[in-house]
Write a protein that holds these residues in place. Structure first.
Motif, PDB file in Angstrom:
ATOM      1  N   ARG A  76       0.823  -1.217   0.000  1.00 20.03           N
ATOM      2  CA  ARG A  76       0.000   0.000   0.000  1.00 20.03           C
ATOM      3  C   ARG A  76       0.852   1.261   0.000  1.00 20.03           C
ATOM      4  O   ARG A  76       1.870   1.323   0.706  1.00 20.03           O
ATOM      5  CB  ARG A  76      -0.879  -0.017   1.259  1.00 20.03           C
ATOM      6  CG  ARG A  76      -1.706   1.257   1.430  1.00 20.03           C
ATOM      7  CD  ARG A  76      -2.649   1.147   2.618  1.00 20.03           C
ATOM      8  NE  ARG A  76      -3.545   2.276   2.668  1.00 20.03           N
ATOM      9  CZ  ARG A  76      -3.640   3.142   3.676  1.00 20.03           C
ATOM     10  NH1 ARG A  76      -2.891   3.000   4.754  1.00 20.03           N
ATOM     11  NH2 ARG A  76      -4.478   4.157   3.610  1.00 20.03           N
ATOM     12  N   THR A  79      -3.182   6.775   0.520  1.00 21.53           N
ATOM     13  CA  THR A  79      -3.735   8.045   0.049  1.00 21.53           C
ATOM     14  C   THR A  79      -4.814   8.540   1.014  1.00 21.53           C
ATOM     15  O   THR A  79      -4.977   9.726   1.199  1.00 21.53           O
ATOM     16  CB  THR A  79      -4.349   7.927  -1.361  1.00 21.53           C
ATOM     17  OG1 THR A  79      -5.468   7.043  -1.307  1.00 21.53           O
ATOM     18  CG2 THR A  79      -3.340   7.431  -2.373  1.00 21.53           C
ATOM     19  N   GLY A 103      -5.267   2.717  -6.228  1.00 27.63           N
ATOM     20  CA  GLY A 103      -5.980   3.851  -6.797  1.00 27.63           C
ATOM     21  C   GLY A 103      -6.732   4.635  -5.736  1.00 27.63           C
ATOM     22  O   GLY A 103      -6.458   4.507  -4.540  1.00 27.63           O
TER      23      GLY A 103
HETATM   24  N1  GLU Z   1      -6.398   4.634  -1.786  1.00 23.26           N
HETATM   25  C1  GLU Z   1      -6.087   3.362  -1.197  1.00 23.26           C
HETATM   26  C2  GLU Z   1      -5.603   3.534   0.222  1.00 23.26           C
HETATM   27  O1  GLU Z   1      -5.192   4.583   0.643  1.00 23.26           O
HETATM   28  C3  GLU Z   1      -5.105   2.549  -2.037  1.00 23.26           C
HETATM   29  C4  GLU Z   1      -3.690   3.111  -2.043  1.00 23.26           C
HETATM   30  C5  GLU Z   1      -2.745   2.362  -3.017  1.00 23.26           C
HETATM   31  O2  GLU Z   1      -2.951   2.480  -4.224  1.00 23.26           O
HETATM   32  O3  GLU Z   1      -1.825   1.690  -2.526  1.00 23.26           O
HETATM   33  O4  GLU Z   1      -5.623   2.624   0.976  1.00 23.26           O
END
Ligand code: GLU
Length: 231
Positions: A76, A79, A103
């Motif tokens: 991971r 985000t 994503g």
């Molecule tokens: N947006 C997701 C998170 O923060 C996935 C992050 C990623 O692409 O590793 O868990």
């Protein structure tokens, strides 16, 4: 966006998942995790902050070795929600659906409100967790994991490379791609998914690169790919 590796095979997939995570390390990440369908099709998960070696150490400390023929793993790059065990992927809804996601889900706040009203309990601060609950919700009126994922994807705004497994459908993995790469690896002893072919080089050199909007259904002997229209 970070790494995904997963597969459905006729032997224990744990070593391949860990090897795949190690091969994805070059991309940079803050935590890692994996989920397997273990005995009686139970979703068994382990997650750790920091390097993949921390995950491997945690797995070694278990008295019962985690083993399964179907599984998903993730590195991971946070985000939404700080790097922590509870925010690391895979995420699970109602001990039934598990997802790994690369994503960003832009409309996760709206979906989360709706799902809280529907009775879902959130155990992370991520945008990803809404995907798991959406699939669980649609599974209540469908016996097809593929259909439940397709319905869920229609509710999402944002980007995803996605892997999904279910305790109720142990012979299937669903994968999807929109704005984040995902590929299928065709192997002799099973079929696999990854965000980067590097992760699967020990098991196959035959790849199918999903196109934008594609959803794939993998079983041990077959891969079916649907485009965004469902064809
Ligand atoms: N947006 C997701 C998170 O923060 C996935 C992050 C990623 O692409 O590793 O868990």
């Amino acid at each position: 966006m970070c790494g995904i590796v997963g597969g459905i095979t006729n032997t224990d997939i744990t070593p391949l998942l860990l090897d795949g995570l190690n091969r994805l390390e070059y991309r940079g990440y803050d935590s890692s995790g994996l989920v397997l369908l273990t005995k009686n099709n139970k979703l068994t998960r382990e997650r750790a902050v920091g390097k993949v070696i921390n995950l491997e150490k945690k797995l070694k400390l278990k008295t019962n070795r985690i083993e399964g023929k179907t599984g998903l793993a993730h590195t991971r790059w946070a985000t939404h929600g700080e790097p922590s065990d509870k925010n690391a992927h895979p995420h699970i809804s109602k001990n039934s659906i598990s997802v790994v996601h690369n994503g960003i889900i832009e409309n996760y706040t709206d979906l989360k409100k709706l799902q809280v009203d529907q009775g879902y309990k959130f155990t992370s601060d991520t945008d990803t967790e809404v995907i798991a609950h959406a699939i669980d919700f649609f599974m209540q009126s469908s016996n097809s994991l593929l259909e439940a994922v397709q319905k869920s994807l229609k509710k999402l705004k944002g980007s995803y490379g996605l892997g999904v497994i279910s305790s109720k459908h142990p012979d299937t993995i669903i994968a999807a791609r929109k704005g984040s790469p995902l590929l299928i690896g065709i192997g002799k002893n099973g079929n696999y998914i990854a965000s980067d072919q590097m992760a699967l080089l020990t098991v196959t050199k035959k790849f199918i690169f999903l196109e934008e909007g594609d959803v794939a259904e993998l079983t041990i002997e077959k891969v079916t790919i649907y485009n965004e229209k469902g064809d």
